[in-house]
Design an enzyme around this catalytic site. Structure first.
Site, PDB file in Angstrom:
ATOM      1  N   LYS A  55       0.830  -1.110  -0.085  1.00 52.85           N
ATOM      2  CA  LYS A  55       0.017  -0.106  -0.078  1.00 52.85           C
ATOM      3  C   LYS A  55       0.921   1.132  -0.183  1.00 52.85           C
ATOM      4  O   LYS A  55       1.529   1.336   0.981  1.00 52.85           O
ATOM      5  CB  LYS A  55      -0.989  -0.022   1.171  1.00 52.85           C
ATOM      6  CG  LYS A  55      -1.713   1.205   1.407  1.00 52.85           C
ATOM      7  CD  LYS A  55      -2.724   1.226   2.441  1.00 52.85           C
ATOM      8  CE  LYS A  55      -3.686   2.276   2.470  1.00 52.85           C
ATOM      9  NZ  LYS A  55      -4.403   2.210   3.807  1.00 52.85           N
ATOM     10  N   LYS A  95      -2.028  -1.602  -3.737  1.00 54.41           N
ATOM     11  CA  LYS A  95      -3.018  -0.359  -3.928  1.00 54.41           C
ATOM     12  C   LYS A  95      -1.948   0.649  -3.807  1.00 54.41           C
ATOM     13  O   LYS A  95      -1.045   0.931  -3.087  1.00 54.41           O
ATOM     14  CB  LYS A  95      -3.619  -0.564  -2.441  1.00 54.41           C
ATOM     15  CG  LYS A  95      -4.554   0.725  -2.532  1.00 54.41           C
ATOM     16  CD  LYS A  95      -5.344   0.703  -1.056  1.00 54.41           C
ATOM     17  CE  LYS A  95      -6.324   1.892  -0.853  1.00 54.41           C
ATOM     18  NZ  LYS A  95      -6.826   1.970   0.501  1.00 54.41           N
TER      19      LYS A  95
END
Length: 324
Positions: free
Chosen positions: A191, A244
């Site tokens: 992330k 992500k």
């Protein structure tokens, strides 16, 4: 001469040769649940996305059920926040009650719950804060309490997004010790500290009150570090690992697909969604074609699960294509 165009001559042969196909079952739809009654608040920076109170969740859950997508990813917005994010792990917290509502009324819908403190803390950071620093190890027990409380409420999957070191192992141990060995973990493993999250912070009321999240989310310039993060989460017990955002990180997603024999998820995040919506509203792009191309690229790069705010639209378009 090799004549590749022979296999592109018409739609019949193109469809026959198509390597990557989207299906509604590939898609997960994020939902924002807010404390209160009779609330359906539009998120101005994300056209078509709303915050729902529990008594109006049926309005979106009926659409999810009809769409044929695999499930939802829940984010809770509490009425009260504090330094330790206590509503994140309260038995009667907004997210716990939303999970219970969904599993009672829509038992067939797979319910994934985001695990992080940022929506619940008064400072907006994803962990415990002391002297302006985010304290990793003191955050882990709170994430464990949140995970167990959500499993008790009926969550089908836990998805830690906080990016604290060691949190997957800690959550796995906590779930197992409390009798939830069968609850899988989808880790936000790679992330990145991204500008693409801006609209989400409007939707989830989760902007940090000071500084930024660069000390725990990844530097967007680093690809090999992402591979190490993913490897660590797999070793700690993650069942699914995630990259992500999506579009700017397809190289990371592809590298992960080639490196690990594990199910991969990708999050087509708020900024990616909002840019498409804004351009489409101005008539600059064909929304349906762009969304189809974007999501196909994510699946082509290796994603088995695509979390996207386009999920319901995409499922509808796929159904239209099927009926032709």
């Amino acid at each position: 001469m090799q004549r590749f165009r022979r296999l592109r001559k018409n739609e019949t042969i193109r469809s026959m040769m198509r390597e990557t196909r989207l299906h509604p079952a590939d898609l997960i739809y994020p939902i924002f649940v807010i404390e209160g009654e009779n609330i359906k608040n539009p998120v101005d920076s994300m056209p078509g996305v709303y915050q729902y109170s529990i008594d109006r969740l049926n309005e979106i859950m009926d659409k999810v059920k009809e769409s044929g997508i695999s499930g939802v990813l829940l984010f809770g917005i509490p009425a009260c926040k504090d330094e330790m994010g206590t509503q994140a792990y309260a038995k009667d917290g907004i997210t716990q009650r939303a999970v219970s509502y969904i599993k009672k009324n829509y038992p067939e819908i797979y319910c994934i719950v985001d695990v992080c403190l940022c929506e619940y803390t008064s400072h907006g950071h994803c962990g415990v804060v002391r002297d302006g620093q985010i304290i990793n190890d003191e955050t882990l027990p709170l994430l464990c309490r949140m995970s167990v409380s959500l499993a008790e409420a009926g969550a089908d999957m836990i998805a830690p997004s906080d990016m604290m070191d060691g949190r997957v192992e800690a959550i796995r141990d906590a779930l197992d010790l409390n009798g939830f060995e069968g609850i899988p973990i989808m880790a936000y493993s790679a992330k990145f500290a991204s500008a693409y999250y801006g609209p989400f912070r409007d939707a989830a009321h989760s902007a940090p009150g000071f500084g930024d999240r660069k000390s725990y989310q990844m530097d967007f310039a680093n690809g090999q570090e992402a591979v190490r993060e993913i490897a660590s989460d797999i070793e700690e017990g993650a069942d699914i690992v995630m990259v992500k955002p999506g579009l700017a990180y397809l190289d990371v997603l592809k590298e992960a697909a080639l490196t690990f024999d594990m199910p991969l998820a990708v999050y087509n995040v708020s900024g990616e969604y909002s840019m498409v919506k804004a351009a489409a509203a101005n008539g600059w792009i064909d929304e349906r074609r762009i969304v189809t191309e974007n999501l196909t690229a994510m699946k082509r790069a290796g994603a088995k699960v695509i979390i996207t705010y386009h999920a319901l639209d995409m499922a509808g378009w796929l159904e239209e294509e099927r009926r032709k």
